[in-house]
Design a protein around this motif. Structure first.
Motif, PDB file in Angstrom:
ATOM      1  N   LEU A  61       0.859  -1.183   0.000  1.00 47.76           N
ATOM      2  CA  LEU A  61       0.000   0.000   0.000  1.00 47.76           C
ATOM      3  C   LEU A  61       0.898   1.236   0.000  1.00 47.76           C
ATOM      4  O   LEU A  61       1.717   1.424   0.897  1.00 47.76           O
ATOM      5  CB  LEU A  61      -0.910   0.015   1.229  1.00 47.76           C
ATOM      6  CG  LEU A  61      -1.957  -1.091   1.336  1.00 47.76           C
ATOM      7  CD1 LEU A  61      -2.893  -0.811   2.506  1.00 47.76           C
ATOM      8  CD2 LEU A  61      -2.762  -1.214   0.044  1.00 47.76           C
ATOM      9  N   ARG A  99      -2.952   3.312  -2.075  1.00 42.96           N
ATOM     10  CA  ARG A  99      -3.398   2.498  -3.204  1.00 42.96           C
ATOM     11  C   ARG A  99      -2.653   1.175  -3.206  1.00 42.96           C
ATOM     12  O   ARG A  99      -1.453   1.131  -2.905  1.00 42.96           O
ATOM     13  CB  ARG A  99      -3.122   3.231  -4.518  1.00 42.96           C
ATOM     14  CG  ARG A  99      -3.799   4.593  -4.646  1.00 42.96           C
ATOM     15  CD  ARG A  99      -5.305   4.450  -4.807  1.00 42.96           C
ATOM     16  NE  ARG A  99      -5.617   3.701  -6.014  1.00 42.96           N
ATOM     17  CZ  ARG A  99      -5.659   4.253  -7.234  1.00 42.96           C
ATOM     18  NH1 ARG A  99      -5.382   5.539  -7.392  1.00 42.96           N
ATOM     19  NH2 ARG A  99      -5.979   3.515  -8.282  1.00 42.96           N
ATOM     20  N   PRO A 100      -3.335   0.092  -3.552  1.00 40.52           N
ATOM     21  CA  PRO A 100      -2.614  -1.183  -3.691  1.00 40.52           C
ATOM     22  C   PRO A 100      -1.731  -1.146  -4.934  1.00 40.52           C
ATOM     23  O   PRO A 100      -2.188  -0.815  -6.031  1.00 40.52           O
ATOM     24  CB  PRO A 100      -3.751  -2.206  -3.820  1.00 40.52           C
ATOM     25  CG  PRO A 100      -4.918  -1.424  -4.340  1.00 40.52           C
ATOM     26  CD  PRO A 100      -4.772  -0.039  -3.795  1.00 40.52           C
ATOM     27  N   GLU A 144      -0.457  -4.921   2.706  1.00 34.89           N
ATOM     28  CA  GLU A 144      -1.921  -4.956   2.594  1.00 34.89           C
ATOM     29  C   GLU A 144      -2.392  -6.140   3.423  1.00 34.89           C
ATOM     30  O   GLU A 144      -2.162  -7.307   3.078  1.00 34.89           O
ATOM     31  CB  GLU A 144      -2.381  -5.111   1.160  1.00 34.89           C
ATOM     32  CG  GLU A 144      -3.852  -5.509   1.102  1.00 34.89           C
ATOM     33  CD  GLU A 144      -4.653  -4.833   0.025  1.00 34.89           C
ATOM     34  OE1 GLU A 144      -5.574  -4.088   0.367  1.00 34.89           O
ATOM     35  OE2 GLU A 144      -4.361  -5.072  -1.145  1.00 34.89           O
ATOM     36  N   ILE A 242     -13.500   0.255  -4.916  1.00 35.26           N
ATOM     37  CA  ILE A 242     -13.088  -1.134  -4.679  1.00 35.26           C
ATOM     38  C   ILE A 242     -12.819  -1.843  -5.999  1.00 35.26           C
ATOM     39  O   ILE A 242     -11.871  -2.627  -6.124  1.00 35.26           O
ATOM     40  CB  ILE A 242     -14.169  -1.855  -3.848  1.00 35.26           C
ATOM     41  CG1 ILE A 242     -14.189  -1.276  -2.420  1.00 35.26           C
ATOM     42  CG2 ILE A 242     -13.928  -3.361  -3.809  1.00 35.26           C
ATOM     43  CD1 ILE A 242     -15.376  -1.714  -1.592  1.00 35.26           C
ATOM     44  N   ARG A 244     -11.716  -0.356  -8.681  1.00 35.41           N
ATOM     45  CA  ARG A 244     -10.430   0.170  -9.161  1.00 35.41           C
ATOM     46  C   ARG A 244      -9.264  -0.523  -8.462  1.00 35.41           C
ATOM     47  O   ARG A 244      -8.228  -0.804  -9.082  1.00 35.41           O
ATOM     48  CB  ARG A 244     -10.361   1.684  -8.940  1.00 35.41           C
ATOM     49  CG  ARG A 244     -11.214   2.490  -9.902  1.00 35.41           C
ATOM     50  CD  ARG A 244     -10.829   3.959  -9.864  1.00 35.41           C
ATOM     51  NE  ARG A 244     -11.058   4.559  -8.567  1.00 35.41           N
ATOM     52  CZ  ARG A 244     -12.207   5.121  -8.188  1.00 35.41           C
ATOM     53  NH1 ARG A 244     -13.241   5.142  -9.028  1.00 35.41           N
ATOM     54  NH2 ARG A 244     -12.337   5.667  -7.005  1.00 35.41           N
ATOM     55  N   ASN A 245      -9.423  -0.801  -7.182  1.00 34.87           N
ATOM     56  CA  ASN A 245      -8.368  -1.527  -6.473  1.00 34.87           C
ATOM     57  C   ASN A 245      -8.118  -2.894  -7.097  1.00 34.87           C
ATOM     58  O   ASN A 245      -6.973  -3.334  -7.245  1.00 34.87           O
ATOM     59  CB  ASN A 245      -8.741  -1.694  -4.997  1.00 34.87           C
ATOM     60  CG  ASN A 245      -8.573  -0.420  -4.195  1.00 34.87           C
ATOM     61  OD1 ASN A 245      -7.937   0.527  -4.636  1.00 34.87           O
ATOM     62  ND2 ASN A 245      -9.151  -0.390  -3.009  1.00 34.87           N
ATOM     63  N   SER A 312      -6.967  -2.390   1.647  1.00 37.50           N
ATOM     64  CA  SER A 312      -7.173  -1.241   0.759  1.00 37.50           C
ATOM     65  C   SER A 312      -8.651  -1.011   0.476  1.00 37.50           C
ATOM     66  O   SER A 312      -9.091   0.138   0.298  1.00 37.50           O
ATOM     67  CB  SER A 312      -6.419  -1.445  -0.554  1.00 37.50           C
ATOM     68  OG  SER A 312      -6.860  -2.603  -1.230  1.00 37.50           O
ATOM     69  N   ASP A 313      -9.439  -2.076   0.431  1.00 29.13           N
ATOM     70  CA  ASP A 313     -10.872  -1.919   0.179  1.00 29.13           C
ATOM     71  C   ASP A 313     -11.582  -1.311   1.382  1.00 29.13           C
ATOM     72  O   ASP A 313     -12.488  -0.471   1.230  1.00 29.13           O
ATOM     73  CB  ASP A 313     -11.498  -3.274  -0.159  1.00 29.13           C
ATOM     74  CG  ASP A 313     -11.037  -3.820  -1.500  1.00 29.13           C
ATOM     75  OD1 ASP A 313     -10.494  -3.029  -2.309  1.00 29.13           O
ATOM     76  OD2 ASP A 313     -11.209  -5.026  -1.750  1.00 29.13           O
ATOM     77  N   ALA A 316     -10.649   2.341   1.318  1.00 26.57           N
ATOM     78  CA  ALA A 316     -11.348   3.043   0.238  1.00 26.57           C
ATOM     79  C   ALA A 316     -12.808   3.307   0.608  1.00 26.57           C
ATOM     80  O   ALA A 316     -13.340   4.389   0.323  1.00 26.57           O
ATOM     81  CB  ALA A 316     -11.272   2.223  -1.048  1.00 26.57           C
TER      82      ALA A 316
END
Length: 528
Positions: A61, A99-100, A144, A242, A244-245, A312-313, A316
Motif C-alpha cells: 500500500l 493504493r494497492p 496490505e 473497490i 479500481r483496487n 485497501s478496500d 477506500a
C-alpha cells in the motif's frame, strides 16, 4: 438483548500472547494469494520484530501523494530493482489515500514475490545516506493486510480455544454456528419522519459482505437495486473505488467485488457449499432493523463471502464515507449524512505499537471521528487479549474537538455472560449480545446438503436451506451492529430532547456535540 458501554480508563494494557501463530486455513490463503507472516521473518535494523499477521505478498500500500511524485517512485523502483522486483504503479489520485501497488519480479528473476521482504528493503534504504529515500515516506508504505470477519466457528480463520468454542456453539452438521430458523414476527415499524423531534433517520454504514434479497427490505430478488427511500441504500462511490483496487492485477484468480450483492466466491468444487460468510451483511442489516427500526442502513460490500477483506478496500470505503460526510456538512445536505459506522471485521497487526503508529486505517478512522461519525468495531473471536484492529484503536485518546473515538464491541451470551469465543481486554469498551441471535438471511440461498427424509412429505431440518429468510448465528460480528443500533437510537433520543442537536443540523460542530451526547446517554442507559 444485553448491552453495556464502558467509559475509557487509560491504555488497554499489554498483550499476553503476542507470539501466537495464526492457523489460517490454506484454502483461504490460496484463494486470496495470501500469506502468514512468520515472527522470525527478516526485519530492517531499527524496526520492531514482527508478530504474526496475514497479508497479500504481491501487494504494497503506497499513498497517492507518494505515487504522484515521480522522483520518489523512481527511487522506490530503484531500491526494489536491486532486490529483483519492480512495481506496477496505478494512476495516482489527488489525495493521500493508500493504493494497492502490484509487485512483480524482473525478467529472469524467480517469481517468489514477498511484500514483507520488499518493505524491509525500502526501510533499510531509508536509513542509507547514499539513497534519497525519506524515512517518513517509507513509514507510510505498508503491507496490505487480510481482514477477517468476526463470526465464530466458520469465518474465523484461526481459533485459540477450539475445544470449548466448537463444542459449545456448533449447531449444524457443516460445523457452522449458522442454521436456518423461522421467525413469527413482522418487521418492526419504522416510525414517521418529519417532526422537529425526528427530523431525519440516522444512517448506519455497514461495511460487510453486501446484501441479498429479503422481504423486510423490499428486495424481492437481485434484478434491481434497493428501492429508493427504503431501509437499505448503497454507496456506488465506494464500490467504484473497490473495483479500481481490483484492477491492479487483472490476471489474479481472486474474484473481484464488483457490486453490493452478497454472492458466493467462485469455486472449482463440483458441489460448492454455502460459503462461511454468505448472508453475513444481510444478517447484520436485519439486526439493525430489529434493534433500531427508525434508522437506515448504508450497505457497502467490502468482504468476500468466505469472510476475507482487503485492507485497501476497507480504507477506500471509509474514505468514500468521509467524503460523503464532508459534502453533507459543507453543503448542508442532511440527506448525505452518515452518523454511525459498523465494522464486523479486523486483523491482528504485525507491529505491537499499531494503535500509535499505524498510518492508513487509523488515519481515516480518525478523520471520521473528527467529523463526528461514531465508529464501532468488533473485538474479534479468537479468545485472546491480543489487539484486533480497528477495534483496538478504541484505546487511543479522544482527539480534542473530535467526536468519540472507536467503540470496540465484545460478545455476550444470551444469559449475559461473556462468550467464550470473544476477545477481551481493557481495550474492549462495549459488550452486547452476540451469541444465539436471530436475524434476516437472503431468501435465495440453498446449499447442496440434504435433510434426512421420511415419507414423501416428511424430512428433517435442512441445515443450509435458508428460504425461510431467517437464521441464528454467533460472533462479535453481531454484537457490533446491536451496539451500533443502540447508538443510533440514542442519537434520535438526544435530538428529540434538545432542539439544538436536531438531526436536521449536520454542521460539524453540532454533529460532534450530538455524538458525545448520544454516547453519554448510552453510558447511562446501558451501564456495566
Amino acid at each position: 438483548m444485553k448491552i453495556s458501554f464502558i467509559r475509557k480508563d487509560g491504555p488497554g494494557g499489554t498483550d499476553v500472547d503476542s507470539t501466537e501463530r495464526l492457523r489460517v486455513p490454506s484454502e483461504l490463503l490460496d484463494r486470496h494469494q495470501g500469506r502468514v507472516l512468520d515472527p522470525g521473518a527478516e526485519v530492517a535494523s531499527g524496526w520492531p520484530a514482527p508478530r504474526p499477521t496475514a497479508y497479500r505478498p504481491r501487494v504494497l500500500l503506497i499513498p497517492d501523494d507518494v505515487l504522484r511524485d515521480e522522483a520518489r517512485v523512481g527511487v522506490i523502483r530503484q531500491v526494489l530493482n536491486g532486490a529483483g522486483l519492480d512495481v506496477d504503479a496505478p494512476e495516482a489520485g489527488s489525495g493521500s489515500t493508500p493504493r494497492p501497488v502490484l509487485l512483480r519480479p524482473l525478467a529472469g528473476q524467480r517469481d517468489d514475490v514477498d511484500s514483507w521482504s520488499a518493505l524491509q528493503k525500502l526501510r533499510a534504504a531509508a536509513d542509507d545516506d547514499g539513497i534519497d529515500l525519506d524515512h517518513d515516506v517509507v513509514g507510510r508504505i505498508s503491507l496490505e493486510h487480510l481482514l477477517f470477519s468476526a463470526v465464530t466457528i466458520t469465518g474465523t480463520p484461526w481459533d485459540t480455544n477450539a475445544d470449548s468454542v466448537d463444542g459449545s456453539y456448533r449447531r449444524s452438521p457443516s460445523g457452522t454456528s449458522r442454521v436456518p430458523v423461522s421467525l413469527c414476527a413482522h418487521p418492526p415499524h419504522r416510525g414517521e419522519v418529519g417532526t422537529e423531534q425526528f427530523a431525519r433517520r440516522p444512517v448506519i454504514a455497514v461495511l460487510d459482505s453486501g446484501i441479498g434479497p429479503h422481504p423486510w427490505f423490499g428486495i424481492p430478488d437481485r434484478t434491481a437495486p434497493p428501492p429508493p427511500g427504503g431501509f437499505i441504500s448503497v454507496l456506488d462511490e465506494a464500490q467504484d473505488a473497490i473495483r479500481r483496487n481490483a484492477a491492479i492485477d487483472s490476471a489474479s484468480p481472486v474474484q473481484s467485488l464488483t457490486d453490493y450483492w452478497d454472492v458466493p466466491a467462485e469455486s472449482d468444487k463440483l458441489i460448492p457449499h454455502v460459503d462461511s460468510n454468505t448472508g453475513h451483511g444481510t444478517f447484520i442489516a436485519g439486526l439493525i432493523r430489529q434493534a433500531a427500526p427508525r434508522a437506515d442502513v448504508l450497505a457497502i460490500r467490502v468482504m468476500h463471502s468466505d469472510g476475507i477483506a482487503y485492507g485497501s478496500d476497507i480504507i477506500a470505503a471509509l474514505e468514500a464515507i468521509s467524503r460523503r460526510v464532508e459534502r453533507a456538512q459543507e453543503q448542508n445536505r442532511p440527506e448525505d449524512m452518515v452518523d454511525v459506522v459498523s465494522l464486523s471485521l479486523g486483523y491482528l497487526d504485525e507491529t505491537p505499537a499499531d494503535a500509535a503508529y499505524t498510518t492508513h486505517l487509523a488515519a481515516v478512522v480518525s478523520r471520521l471521528t473528527e467529523q463526528g461519525v461514531l465508529v464501532l468495531a468488533a473485538s474479534g473471536n479468537h479468545s485472546t487479549s491480543r489487539r484486533f484492529y480497528p477495534a483496538a484503536l478504541a484505546e487511543l485518546p479522544d482527539a480534542p474537538g473530535a467526536g468519540p473515538g472507536v467503540i470496540s464491541v465484545g460478545a455476550l451470551n444470551p444469559n449475559t455472560t461473556k462468550a467464550l469465543f470473544s476477545n477481551d481486554g481493557a481495550w474492549v469498551t462495549c459488550w452486547a449480545t452476540g451469541a444465539g441471535v436471530v436475524s434476516t438471511y437472503p431468501t435465495d440461498v440453498s446449499g447442496p446438503r440434504q435433510a434426512p427424509t421420511g415419507d414423501e412429505d416428511r424430512s428433517g431440518l435442512d441445515p443450509d436451506d435458508f428460504r425461510s429468510g431467517f437464521a441464528v448465528w454467533d460472533g462479535t460480528s453481531f454484537a457490533t451492529p446491536l451496539a451500533a443500533a443502540a447508538v443510533a437510537n440514542a442519537l434520535i433520543d438526544v435530538a428529540a430532547s434538545d432542539t439544538g442537536l436536531s438531526l436536521a443540523n449536520v454542521h460539524q460542530e453540532t454533529v460532534v456535540k450530538r455524538a458525545w451526547a448520544a454516547l453519554e446517554r448510552c453510558y447511562e442507559q446501558y451501564p456495566v
